[in-house]
Design a protein around this motif. Sequence first.
Motif, mmCIF file in Angstrom:
data_model
loop_
_atom_site.group_PDB
_atom_site.id
_atom_site.type_symbol
_atom_site.label_atom_id
_atom_site.label_comp_id
_atom_site.label_asym_id
_atom_site.label_seq_id
_atom_site.Cartn_x
_atom_site.Cartn_y
_atom_site.Cartn_z
ATOM 1 N N TYR A 75 0.804 -1.227 0.000
ATOM 2 C CA TYR A 75 0.000 0.000 0.000
ATOM 3 C C TYR A 75 0.831 1.270 0.000
ATOM 4 O O TYR A 75 0.306 2.350 -0.198
ATOM 5 C CB TYR A 75 -0.906 0.018 1.261
ATOM 6 C CG TYR A 75 -0.189 -0.351 2.543
ATOM 7 C CD1 TYR A 75 0.552 0.593 3.249
ATOM 8 C CD2 TYR A 75 -0.216 -1.656 3.031
ATOM 9 C CE1 TYR A 75 1.232 0.253 4.404
ATOM 10 C CE2 TYR A 75 0.464 -2.006 4.191
ATOM 11 C CZ TYR A 75 1.188 -1.047 4.876
ATOM 12 O OH TYR A 75 1.871 -1.396 6.014
ATOM 13 N N ILE A 78 6.469 4.736 -0.124
ATOM 14 C CA ILE A 78 7.932 4.718 0.064
ATOM 15 C C ILE A 78 8.461 3.284 0.174
ATOM 16 O O ILE A 78 9.556 3.038 0.670
ATOM 17 C CB ILE A 78 8.381 5.567 1.282
ATOM 18 C CG1 ILE A 78 7.838 5.012 2.606
ATOM 19 C CG2 ILE A 78 7.985 7.021 1.115
ATOM 20 C CD1 ILE A 78 8.522 5.626 3.851
ATOM 21 N N GLY A 115 10.776 5.346 7.414
ATOM 22 C CA GLY A 115 10.603 3.973 6.948
ATOM 23 C C GLY A 115 11.419 3.054 7.849
ATOM 24 O O GLY A 115 12.015 3.483 8.842
ATOM 25 N N GLU A 168 -2.361 -2.100 11.044
ATOM 26 C CA GLU A 168 -2.790 -1.892 9.653
ATOM 27 C C GLU A 168 -4.129 -2.540 9.304
ATOM 28 O O GLU A 168 -4.995 -1.908 8.727
ATOM 29 C CB GLU A 168 -1.716 -2.339 8.637
ATOM 30 C CG GLU A 168 -0.288 -1.857 8.914
ATOM 31 C CD GLU A 168 -0.064 -0.353 8.821
ATOM 32 O OE1 GLU A 168 -1.014 0.385 8.552
ATOM 33 O OE2 GLU A 168 1.084 0.085 9.051
ATOM 34 N N ARG A 187 3.915 -7.960 14.846
ATOM 35 C CA ARG A 187 3.509 -6.573 15.134
ATOM 36 C C ARG A 187 2.778 -6.495 16.478
ATOM 37 O O ARG A 187 3.006 -5.586 17.263
ATOM 38 C CB ARG A 187 2.625 -6.011 14.009
ATOM 39 C CG ARG A 187 3.425 -5.662 12.760
ATOM 40 C CD ARG A 187 2.968 -4.365 12.082
ATOM 41 N NE ARG A 187 4.149 -3.684 11.557
ATOM 42 C CZ ARG A 187 4.195 -2.430 11.122
ATOM 43 N NH1 ARG A 187 3.111 -1.705 11.121
ATOM 44 N NH2 ARG A 187 5.312 -1.895 10.698
ATOM 45 N N LEU A 237 -5.335 5.361 0.962
ATOM 46 C CA LEU A 237 -5.403 6.048 -0.334
ATOM 47 C C LEU A 237 -4.526 5.286 -1.312
ATOM 48 O O LEU A 237 -3.317 5.128 -1.066
ATOM 49 C CB LEU A 237 -4.927 7.491 -0.177
ATOM 50 C CG LEU A 237 -5.799 8.294 0.812
ATOM 51 C CD1 LEU A 237 -5.005 9.362 1.529
ATOM 52 C CD2 LEU A 237 -6.990 8.897 0.088
ATOM 53 N N VAL A 239 -2.088 4.082 -4.104
ATOM 54 C CA VAL A 239 -0.909 4.724 -4.692
ATOM 55 C C VAL A 239 -0.647 4.126 -6.079
ATOM 56 O O VAL A 239 -0.584 2.895 -6.210
ATOM 57 C CB VAL A 239 0.332 4.489 -3.791
ATOM 58 C CG1 VAL A 239 1.549 5.225 -4.338
ATOM 59 C CG2 VAL A 239 0.046 4.904 -2.356
ATOM 60 N N LEU A 312 3.540 9.158 1.127
ATOM 61 C CA LEU A 312 3.059 7.793 1.373
ATOM 62 C C LEU A 312 1.890 7.476 0.459
ATOM 63 O O LEU A 312 1.627 6.330 0.118
ATOM 64 C CB LEU A 312 2.609 7.659 2.826
ATOM 65 C CG LEU A 312 3.619 8.082 3.892
ATOM 66 C CD1 LEU A 312 3.011 7.955 5.273
ATOM 67 C CD2 LEU A 312 4.879 7.238 3.780
ATOM 68 N N TYR A 313 1.159 8.535 0.045
ATOM 69 C CA TYR A 313 -0.054 8.382 -0.769
ATOM 70 C C TYR A 313 -0.250 9.667 -1.565
ATOM 71 O O TYR A 313 0.337 10.709 -1.240
ATOM 72 C CB TYR A 313 -1.269 8.115 0.150
ATOM 73 C CG TYR A 313 -1.297 9.006 1.358
ATOM 74 C CD1 TYR A 313 -1.689 10.343 1.275
ATOM 75 C CD2 TYR A 313 -0.862 8.539 2.601
ATOM 76 C CE1 TYR A 313 -1.672 11.167 2.388
ATOM 77 C CE2 TYR A 313 -0.838 9.368 3.710
ATOM 78 C CZ TYR A 313 -1.249 10.671 3.592
ATOM 79 O OH TYR A 313 -1.217 11.493 4.676
HETATM 80 N N1 SAM Z 1 7.773 2.465 8.959
HETATM 81 C C1 SAM Z 1 6.925 2.768 10.070
HETATM 82 C C2 SAM Z 1 5.788 1.764 10.180
HETATM 83 O O1 SAM Z 1 5.505 1.062 9.195
HETATM 84 O O2 SAM Z 1 5.179 1.704 11.249
HETATM 85 C C3 SAM Z 1 6.366 4.170 10.019
HETATM 86 C C4 SAM Z 1 6.184 4.771 8.665
HETATM 87 S S1 SAM Z 1 4.786 4.145 7.768
HETATM 88 C C5 SAM Z 1 5.048 4.891 6.219
HETATM 89 C C6 SAM Z 1 3.466 5.073 8.518
HETATM 90 C C7 SAM Z 1 2.068 4.666 8.179
HETATM 91 O O3 SAM Z 1 1.720 5.179 6.890
HETATM 92 C C8 SAM Z 1 1.754 3.208 8.072
HETATM 93 O O4 SAM Z 1 1.521 2.649 9.338
HETATM 94 C C9 SAM Z 1 0.524 3.169 7.161
HETATM 95 O O5 SAM Z 1 -0.661 2.932 7.894
HETATM 96 C C10 SAM Z 1 0.498 4.573 6.544
HETATM 97 N N2 SAM Z 1 0.389 4.484 5.074
HETATM 98 C C11 SAM Z 1 1.283 3.985 4.225
HETATM 99 N N3 SAM Z 1 0.791 3.971 2.966
HETATM 100 C C12 SAM Z 1 -0.468 4.483 3.031
HETATM 101 C C13 SAM Z 1 -1.506 4.722 2.077
HETATM 102 N N4 SAM Z 1 -1.334 4.417 0.802
HETATM 103 N N5 SAM Z 1 -2.660 5.261 2.515
HETATM 104 C C14 SAM Z 1 -2.827 5.566 3.807
HETATM 105 N N6 SAM Z 1 -1.896 5.360 4.764
HETATM 106 C C15 SAM Z 1 -0.717 4.826 4.384
#
Ligand code: SAM
Length: 355
Positions: A75, A78, A115, A168, A187, A237, A239, A312-313
């Motif tokens: 999802y 990054i 990340g 998640e 997790r 959202l 990507v 992220l999105y």
């Molecule tokens: N790497 C750490 C982790 O995974 O806990 C923190 C950074 S991670 C990018 C932070 C949050 O971004 C994730 O827990 C996820 O829920 C959210 N995220 C990533 N991609 C997303 C998307 N396409 N839409 C909404 N939330 C997103």
Amino acid sequence: MPLNPLNIIAALRSRAPTDALPSVAEVLALLRAQDAQRDALYAASDKARHDQVGDDVHLRGIIEFSNYCDNDCAYCGIRRHNQELTRYRMPIEEIVEQAARARTWGCPTVVLQSGEDAWFTVERLADLIRRVRATGIEAVTLSVGVRSLDALRQLKAAGCDRYLLRFETSNRTLFARIHPDESFAQRIQFLKDVRSVGIQVGSGFMIGLPGPLTTLARDILFATSLDLDMIGCGPFLAVPKTPLAGAEPLQDREIYLKAIAILRLLNPQANIPATTAFDALMPDGRDRVLQVGANVFMPNVTPAKYRRMYQLYPNKPCVDEEGAACAICVRGRLARLGRPAGRGPGHSLRHIQGA
Ligand code: SAM
Ligand code: FES
């Protein structure tokens, strides 16, 4: 006979923390509530927020300090697989300086997020936290993925107050499909480890992942069963160029807000942020979340030069803004809502009461 959302809301308003959780069918009935029944849900969750955690909105400046990621979540913008992305890692000195600035911009606490970046060893993170705390920042939240129990002990000793790691989704099959580098059990064990070392626990899920609405109802109940200090949820959202590209948002956009409202009713004492992704989903998204149960806002204080690389999105807000802009903008948003900015560390009531 169909379940009446008004009866369920009334039952939740008088629910004691030790009472049984509502059924999946009851949560679904609330997620499907429309018109006056939906308004009654929002009014009840806003009142629960007011009665339990007050009107203050705690400001936590978020610094997205590295977009390197060893994981390949289906999802995420990054993810390791995204080879078009320019990767960055802020020098420790710069992160510390930015945290100090965030404090002068009105954020008493910060969230340090990245990340899954192995360069940031536990020693480096501990050093970073100590230096950030030395600037006068009153609490640090870390959001850097799964680490060992021993690492958590060191981070706690360095001054880490809170840790955010979303589960998640509680649907194990979906989790395995979209988060292939870690197991769901890992997790959840990590969240238990966080609590065991005395760090406040934050977790949550993405709202509107592909699948039936039952999954969302179960996610709400699962998050509640974890007895969290902080519940961080936001819209999923899709990507482009990821395995979940093209997934449609929920047709009833209000479901995203109803999910937060139900979480507040079930978790009256938790800190609940109005997460950034709500602004990408709908105009004034975060303002609306603050009106249905949220009490935390995380202005983006990442230096402007990095922001476009931490998408992220799509439609992530404020990617062209300088650090101070978001911290200033939030003041206007809160003033329009008639909500004061909180002072101090903004710890969870659960933590303050020593639960
Ligand atoms: N790497 C750490 C982790 O995974 O806990 C923190 C950074 S991670 C990018 C932070 C949050 O971004 C994730 O827990 C996820 O829920 C959210 N995220 C990533 N991609 C997303 C998307 N396409 N839409 C909404 N939330 C997103
Ligand atoms: Fe980085 Fe999921 S892609 S943690």
